[in-house]
Design an enzyme around this catalytic site. Structure first.
Site, PDB file in Angstrom:
ATOM      1  N   THR A  33      10.990 -11.887  14.234  1.00  0.00           N
ATOM      2  CA  THR A  33      12.298 -11.329  14.580  1.00  0.00           C
ATOM      3  C   THR A  33      12.897 -12.064  15.777  1.00  0.00           C
ATOM      4  O   THR A  33      12.169 -12.458  16.699  1.00  0.00           O
ATOM      5  CB  THR A  33      12.196  -9.823  14.905  1.00  0.00           C
ATOM      6  OG1 THR A  33      13.414  -9.400  15.533  1.00  0.00           O
ATOM      7  CG2 THR A  33      11.056  -9.523  15.849  1.00  0.00           C
TER       8      THR A  33
ATOM      9  N   ASN B  52      24.750  -1.862   8.129  1.00  0.00           N
ATOM     10  CA  ASN B  52      24.525  -0.941   7.015  1.00  0.00           C
ATOM     11  C   ASN B  52      24.862   0.492   7.426  1.00  0.00           C
ATOM     12  O   ASN B  52      25.496   1.245   6.682  1.00  0.00           O
ATOM     13  CB  ASN B  52      23.065  -1.015   6.542  1.00  0.00           C
ATOM     14  CG  ASN B  52      22.735  -2.359   5.880  1.00  0.00           C
ATOM     15  OD1 ASN B  52      23.632  -3.177   5.657  1.00  0.00           O
ATOM     16  ND2 ASN B  52      21.466  -2.586   5.575  1.00  0.00           N
TER      17      ASN B  52
ATOM     18  N   LYS C  12       5.489  -8.079  16.901  1.00  0.00           N
ATOM     19  CA  LYS C  12       5.854  -9.358  16.280  1.00  0.00           C
ATOM     20  C   LYS C  12       5.529 -10.530  17.219  1.00  0.00           C
ATOM     21  O   LYS C  12       5.121 -11.608  16.776  1.00  0.00           O
ATOM     22  CB  LYS C  12       7.345  -9.365  15.938  1.00  0.00           C
ATOM     23  CG  LYS C  12       7.744  -8.357  14.869  1.00  0.00           C
ATOM     24  CD  LYS C  12       7.448  -8.874  13.469  1.00  0.00           C
ATOM     25  CE  LYS C  12       8.086  -8.019  12.396  1.00  0.00           C
ATOM     26  NZ  LYS C  12       7.882  -8.546  11.038  1.00  0.00           N
TER      27      LYS C  12
ATOM     28  N   THR D  49      28.888   5.009  15.245  1.00  0.00           N
ATOM     29  CA  THR D  49      28.238   5.248  16.536  1.00  0.00           C
ATOM     30  C   THR D  49      27.762   3.936  17.145  1.00  0.00           C
ATOM     31  O   THR D  49      26.733   3.382  16.758  1.00  0.00           O
ATOM     32  CB  THR D  49      27.066   6.222  16.358  1.00  0.00           C
ATOM     33  OG1 THR D  49      26.335   5.853  15.186  1.00  0.00           O
ATOM     34  CG2 THR D  49      27.569   7.645  16.211  1.00  0.00           C
TER      35      THR D  49
ATOM     36  N   GLN E  59      13.842 -13.673  12.341  1.00  0.00           N
ATOM     37  CA  GLN E  59      15.017 -13.247  11.607  1.00  0.00           C
ATOM     38  C   GLN E  59      15.946 -12.391  12.465  1.00  0.00           C
ATOM     39  O   GLN E  59      15.498 -11.590  13.285  1.00  0.00           O
ATOM     40  CB  GLN E  59      14.573 -12.460  10.374  1.00  0.00           C
ATOM     41  CG  GLN E  59      15.715 -12.094   9.441  1.00  0.00           C
ATOM     42  CD  GLN E  59      15.230 -11.560   8.105  1.00  0.00           C
ATOM     43  OE1 GLN E  59      15.393 -12.206   7.082  1.00  0.00           O
ATOM     44  NE2 GLN E  59      14.638 -10.386   8.114  1.00  0.00           N
TER      45      GLN E  59
ATOM     46  N   VAL F 292      19.534  -7.982   9.305  1.00  0.00           N
ATOM     47  CA  VAL F 292      19.947  -8.184   7.915  1.00  0.00           C
ATOM     48  C   VAL F 292      20.929  -7.082   7.508  1.00  0.00           C
ATOM     49  O   VAL F 292      20.778  -5.935   7.902  1.00  0.00           O
ATOM     50  CB  VAL F 292      18.726  -8.153   6.975  1.00  0.00           C
ATOM     51  CG1 VAL F 292      19.143  -8.429   5.529  1.00  0.00           C
ATOM     52  CG2 VAL F 292      17.685  -9.167   7.434  1.00  0.00           C
TER      53      VAL F 292
ATOM     54  N   SER G 175      10.872  -3.501  22.257  1.00  0.00           N
ATOM     55  CA  SER G 175      10.268  -2.261  21.743  1.00  0.00           C
ATOM     56  C   SER G 175       8.825  -2.581  21.357  1.00  0.00           C
ATOM     57  O   SER G 175       8.449  -3.759  21.262  1.00  0.00           O
ATOM     58  CB  SER G 175      11.011  -1.752  20.509  1.00  0.00           C
ATOM     59  OG  SER G 175      10.694  -2.555  19.380  1.00  0.00           O
TER      60      SER G 175
ATOM     61  N   ASN H 135       0.832  -1.213   0.000  1.00  0.00           N
ATOM     62  CA  ASN H 135       0.000   0.000   0.000  1.00  0.00           C
ATOM     63  C   ASN H 135       0.864   1.259   0.000  1.00  0.00           C
ATOM     64  O   ASN H 135       0.357   2.365   0.167  1.00  0.00           O
ATOM     65  CB  ASN H 135      -0.966   0.022   1.200  1.00  0.00           C
ATOM     66  CG  ASN H 135      -0.241   0.148   2.534  1.00  0.00           C
ATOM     67  OD1 ASN H 135       0.958  -0.118   2.602  1.00  0.00           O
ATOM     68  ND2 ASN H 135      -0.943   0.529   3.583  1.00  0.00           N
TER      69      ASN H 135
ATOM     70  N   ARG I   9      18.570   3.066  23.552  1.00  0.00           N
ATOM     71  CA  ARG I   9      17.661   1.954  23.824  1.00  0.00           C
ATOM     72  C   ARG I   9      17.834   1.479  25.254  1.00  0.00           C
ATOM     73  O   ARG I   9      18.841   1.761  25.895  1.00  0.00           O
ATOM     74  CB  ARG I   9      17.951   0.778  22.884  1.00  0.00           C
ATOM     75  CG  ARG I   9      17.866   1.171  21.436  1.00  0.00           C
ATOM     76  CD  ARG I   9      17.988  -0.026  20.513  1.00  0.00           C
ATOM     77  NE  ARG I   9      17.721   0.403  19.147  1.00  0.00           N
ATOM     78  CZ  ARG I   9      17.210  -0.377  18.192  1.00  0.00           C
ATOM     79  NH1 ARG I   9      16.946  -1.645  18.458  1.00  0.00           N
ATOM     80  NH2 ARG I   9      16.970   0.080  16.999  1.00  0.00           N
TER      81      ARG I   9
END
Lengths: 384, 384
Positions: free
Chosen positions: B144, B240, B185, B253, B208, B211, B179, B32, B326
């Protein structure tokens, strides 16, 4: 203590409001009238005529001299929740404000989604509003023993120490809820536990068994203080339904073999447990779970008890095992621990012949209002 | 096989669609466009320019000769979901269609509630629509590893055998999500498990890990097939982000001590795992959980690896430990089992110097698009 009761118009919420008010607490109730709307949508009525919330509060004020403040608000509207919390500044928040029926949640996709949205997002808004407006308040949340399902080990109170491959940890007790309603309560529990860890909120989760009973010390003072006693397949609990079936002269409908065991408690003990919980609150950052019931019965035990008592009153009562509309284990181990509320001082009122007789007699005075066709199960967990 | 990919426009959804199409499956994507809207709302962009979904599908058709059908639909609208399922009649439904960011879910009450509504009700609608339209389909749901948290015992794949007071049962592994996203999940998992029991749906939950990676065999065929690679604090995953920080010449960081351990996998292995799962489906009534990652690293391990490789490329890279936004254990035991996908045939592509070097080089060609201020954490789990 300033106590705000969410869902204060319901079967348990309203008697709790009066009970805590009678004990000297400063009580407010929050409700959006959703439960009464769901009843109208389904063409269901409680057994006893129920006064409006404002009339109930007026009668209680006249009888007791104590005011109960009313907030008309929807827990799914965050701004309304935060605004009520800021205005009333509760020290305790007793949260009954959820869609309470397993059968309702299994009717169709719309009601399943509505149940989970209403319950999970409503509770999430309560937690965020506590964080922002009343971080020192104590949340007393009504959960359900149905979160645990019927595992083949003893059910502990919320947490279990697990030894696994030579290591140990104490973790949340695994959940196997049996309907989208029960699932919504399990989701709530995880959300609440998280906010106690991350925001240092204080919460007590009362994993309650199946409640029975019509009267409390306060409801009996005036018919206009009666609580919303249901006997229908959607909002009625099993013992309440059996008593009404007996009075209506229809068979007591036992789902399946009737060997399903559950924890039960008297509505008066619900009030006692909530009062004990708010008066011995959780500390900041603490998440407590109490299993809230006083006795374990099988469904057959209860059917036999009601059949026996109703025959003493001259009623002809048949017990009939019907196809189980639910998907649940019908023969299973069941030994849940329930000691923490006893340690806080709970004095159980165990189920007795006298209580059942009294329920039957009260129901007889309202028997003209009974709709026998509302008691047969129409909602099926599986199949068409 | 007819495979419908929910969230088929996303970082993992789009490469999965091409990968399964290349393998000969008949693929459709449902989306969507919500993720692109959330990015616009936050002023965030993926590193590489991303073509529209219809352009991607056109380019793929030209290159591969295979059509991928597009359904524009919202999982939160039940009628849309059921209608797509009836029209496409998938044998497998791969479900990535959720709000995927922990940070996003912790921003404010509105986004927390939106995350849980979107994810939980979206998945609930998928389950009801499967029941009504395609009860024989196999659901492959992206979960997750974050559902489990970091318990002090080995993490099993979904279930754990518990011995307690002389009795035994195999129950769902206890959850400690970190969280509101991770909680959503965990809620999904309970809902899915329930529908497998009650409606005999077939489901595989892929818990998972984190990634990393930009390229797959299919994305590299044309720049217009690139996937939505994020490096920002909201949608970017840690490795990443480190690679982009290195190229941008800002410190890597590390949140807190950096001793947090997690399971990681290459984006190419995500595609491999999903393919293996749909090609060896769960049976009706079966609910499987696979822990989907290939290696465990600490955050410091990854920072050091990126620092080493970037220095070989002549980049001056500093690693900086910053206050952890966190709330998570920074020193903990972590030994999750991950053998079921290996048993199905997974051949892991482990993290290598070469892969990091390749990521750094790809990022360098797009370095003009990097916005360094999007990488510092602004969302805090607790506090103001």
């Amino acid at each position: 203590m300033r106590v705000l009761i969410l869902g204060g118009d319901g079967y348990l919420g309203w008697p709790t409001a009066m009970h805590l008010s009678a004990a000297g607490h400063s009580v407010a109730v929050l409700d959006n009238g959703a439960k009464r709307q769901w009843e109208r949508d389904l063409g269901i009525e409680p057994l006893l005529p129920i006064a409006s919330l404002s009339e109930r509060v007026d009668v209680w004020k006249t009888l007791s001299g104590s005011a109960i403040r009313i907030f008309h608000a929807d827990l799914c509207e965050y701004d309304q929740v935060e605004s009520v919390f800021r205005e009333f500044t509760p020290a305790s928040i007793v949260h009954y404000g959820e869609q309470p029926s397993a059968g309702f949640s299994m009717m169709d996709h719309r009601r399943a989604a509505m149940t989970q949205t209403n319950n999970v997002i409503g509770t999430l808004n309560v937690l965020w509003a506590m964080r922002h407006a009343v971080p020192y308040a104590h949340l007393v949340k009504l959960g359900t023993m149905g979160e645990y399902g019927t595992p083949n080990i003893d059910i502990e109170e919320g947490f279990i120490e697990i030894e696994h491959k030579g290591r140990r940890d104490t973790l949340t007790f695994p959940k196997q809820p049996g309907s989208f309603y029960h699932l919504s309560k399990a989701h709530d529990s995880l959300n609440i536990h998280f906010t106690c860890r991350v925001w240092q909120l204080a919460a007590t989760n009362l994993n309650q068994g199946v409640v029975y009973g019509i009267d409390t010390d306060e409801t009996v003072q005036d018919p206009r203080l009666a609580t919303s006693f249901h006997y229908d397949e959607i909002f009625g609990t099993v013992l309440n339904r059996f008593c009404v079936e007996a009075v209506a002269g229809v068979p007591l409908t036992v789902y399946g073999k009737g060997l399903q065991k559950r924890g039960f408690l008297n509505i008066r003990d619900t009030l006692q447990c909530v009062k004990l919980s708010i008066e011995s609150p959780a500390k900041r950052g603490e998440y407590r779970v109490f299993n809230q019931f006083t006795e374990v019965f099988s469904v057959n035990d209860l059917a036999q008890l009601v059949a026996r008592q109703s025959s003493l009153l001259g009623l002809k009562t048949e017990v009939r095992n019907i196809e189980n509309p639910r998907l649940e284990a019908e023969e299973h181990y069941y030994n849940p621990v329930h000691s923490r509320l006893t340690q806080l001082g709970l004095k159980p009122r165990l189920l007795s012949d006298v209580l059942v007789e009294s329920m039957l007699k009260t129901i007889q005075t309202h028997s003209a209002r009974v709709k026998p066709d509302h008691m047969l199960p129409s909602v099926r967990w599986a199949g068409k």
